[in-house]
Design a protein around this motif. Sequence first.
Motif, short mmCIF file in Angstrom:
data_model
loop_
_atom_site.label_atom_id
_atom_site.label_comp_id
_atom_site.label_asym_id
_atom_site.label_seq_id
_atom_site.Cartn_x
_atom_site.Cartn_y
_atom_site.Cartn_z
N PHE A 219 0.84 -1.20 0.00
CA PHE A 219 0.00 0.00 0.00
C PHE A 219 0.88 1.26 0.00
N HIS A 220 1.84 1.32 0.96
CA HIS A 220 2.71 2.50 1.07
C HIS A 220 3.55 2.70 -0.20
N ARG A 221 4.07 1.59 -0.72
CA ARG A 221 4.89 1.64 -1.93
C ARG A 221 4.11 2.18 -3.12
N ASN A 222 2.90 1.65 -3.30
CA ASN A 222 2.10 2.08 -4.45
C ASN A 222 1.59 3.51 -4.30
N PHE A 223 1.39 3.92 -3.05
CA PHE A 223 1.01 5.31 -2.81
C PHE A 223 2.12 6.23 -3.32
N ASP A 224 3.36 5.95 -2.92
CA ASP A 224 4.49 6.78 -3.34
C ASP A 224 4.70 6.72 -4.85
N MET A 225 4.48 5.54 -5.42
CA MET A 225 4.65 5.40 -6.86
C MET A 225 3.65 6.30 -7.60
N ALA A 226 2.40 6.29 -7.13
CA ALA A 226 1.36 7.11 -7.76
C ALA A 226 1.63 8.60 -7.57
N VAL A 227 2.17 8.96 -6.39
CA VAL A 227 2.53 10.37 -6.15
C VAL A 227 3.57 10.79 -7.18
N SER A 228 4.58 9.94 -7.40
CA SER A 228 5.64 10.30 -8.35
C SER A 228 5.07 10.43 -9.76
N GLN A 229 4.07 9.61 -10.08
CA GLN A 229 3.44 9.73 -11.40
C GLN A 229 2.62 11.02 -11.49
N ALA A 230 1.91 11.34 -10.41
CA ALA A 230 1.09 12.56 -10.41
C ALA A 230 1.98 13.81 -10.51
N LYS A 275 -2.52 -2.71 -2.97
CA LYS A 275 -1.78 -1.99 -4.02
C LYS A 275 -2.69 -0.97 -4.71
N TYR A 276 -3.89 -1.45 -5.04
CA TYR A 276 -4.81 -0.61 -5.81
C TYR A 276 -5.25 0.62 -5.01
N ILE A 277 -5.61 0.40 -3.74
CA ILE A 277 -6.08 1.52 -2.91
C ILE A 277 -4.93 2.51 -2.69
N GLY A 278 -3.72 1.98 -2.45
CA GLY A 278 -2.55 2.85 -2.30
C GLY A 278 -2.35 3.68 -3.54
N TYR A 279 -2.48 3.04 -4.69
CA TYR A 279 -2.26 3.71 -5.96
C TYR A 279 -3.31 4.80 -6.19
N ARG A 280 -4.59 4.46 -5.97
CA ARG A 280 -5.65 5.45 -6.18
C ARG A 280 -5.48 6.65 -5.25
N MET A 281 -5.11 6.37 -3.99
CA MET A 281 -4.95 7.48 -3.03
C MET A 281 -3.75 8.35 -3.39
N GLY A 282 -2.69 7.71 -3.87
CA GLY A 282 -1.50 8.46 -4.27
C GLY A 282 -1.78 9.38 -5.44
N LYS A 283 -2.61 8.90 -6.37
CA LYS A 283 -2.95 9.70 -7.54
C LYS A 283 -3.67 10.99 -7.15
N TYR A 285 -3.34 12.55 -4.13
CA TYR A 285 -2.74 12.98 -2.85
C TYR A 285 -2.97 14.46 -2.56
N LYS A 286 -3.09 15.27 -3.60
CA LYS A 286 -3.26 16.72 -3.37
C LYS A 286 -4.57 17.04 -2.67
N LYS A 287 -5.53 16.11 -2.75
CA LYS A 287 -6.82 16.36 -2.12
C LYS A 287 -6.86 15.86 -0.67
N LEU A 288 -5.80 15.17 -0.26
CA LEU A 288 -5.81 14.57 1.08
C LEU A 288 -5.16 15.50 2.10
N PRO A 289 -5.61 15.43 3.37
CA PRO A 289 -4.96 16.22 4.42
C PRO A 289 -3.50 15.76 4.61
N ASP A 290 -2.62 16.70 5.00
CA ASP A 290 -1.20 16.39 5.17
C ASP A 290 -0.96 15.18 6.06
N LYS A 291 -1.70 15.11 7.14
CA LYS A 291 -1.53 13.99 8.08
C LYS A 291 -1.75 12.65 7.39
N VAL A 292 -2.80 12.60 6.58
CA VAL A 292 -3.14 11.36 5.87
C VAL A 292 -2.05 11.01 4.86
N VAL A 293 -1.58 12.04 4.16
CA VAL A 293 -0.53 11.83 3.16
C VAL A 293 0.71 11.22 3.82
#
Length: 305
Positions: A219-230, A275-283, A285-293
Amino acid sequence: DQTSVDVVIPSYRPDEKFSRLVKKLQEQEYPIGTIFVINTKAGRFPKEVEQMEKVKVSHIERREFDHGATRDMGMQMSKAEIVVFMTQDAVPADEYVIGNLVKVLEEDEMTGAAYARQLAASDCNYIEKYTRKFNYPENSRIKSKEDLQEMGIKTFFCSNVCAAYKRNIYEKAGGFCKKTIFNEDMILAGHMINAGYKVAYVAEARVIHSHNYTGMQQFHRNFDMAVSQAEHPEVFEGIKSESEGIKLVKQTAAHLVKRRKIHLVPKLVYQSGCKYIGYRMGKMYKKLPDKVVKWCSMSPGYWEK
């Protein structure tokens, strides 16, 4: 007249696998100039590695480390025409890894990067073993802009677990991103391919490297991957990527059923969901509160800067 080659390895709390890696690099058939190790300070650094020939160790503070900038620093330390980047947990499978990567780069002046095949370690779990085969097949392939239609995001796939770069093309494509959470290898490969260069997958260059990640780690890995793509729409915008993930899940499930390992399907479903949820949330990320990010990310330190 041989092409000059150096190796750059960022390290953090290196263990005995790292010492094995450096020993294996010393035994490579293709001559290596210098092995630059950039170590992030934390605990002791293995003395035997510092004393090996050809090895040059630099130490940096934890807050200075960045996936892209630290590797670029290694590139600047070297003067070689080809620089091979590795991670501390990848061990060459034989003495031809460097030579095989160099050969492919030398064959075509438009090929800017070449990455190795990753084989699963003996302690690797069954699902991950299959995933390795999916991402690192037996056949080599040279990828260019022409492949985007067919391969989608996989065209840009490249892994700094073990990858060689030509200095001149590295510089023309802008080098590794100086601040990135993750994925510096794919971002650069994307820039290269968009500029008309090619990226080679070299199945003959083999390293042993695998992880047994938990669902949460995925989850954490895919979140960061999606952030880098975004953060890099110039590379990833409009490129289909989720279809690749779905294809992998379907193929893995079919493989498990065929091999009578149906009991592993729930684990596959759980991990794929993470993986999928991490990825969707990473994509988004700008809409999420800093704490959540910060909580979602594998690298909370990245968000401090």
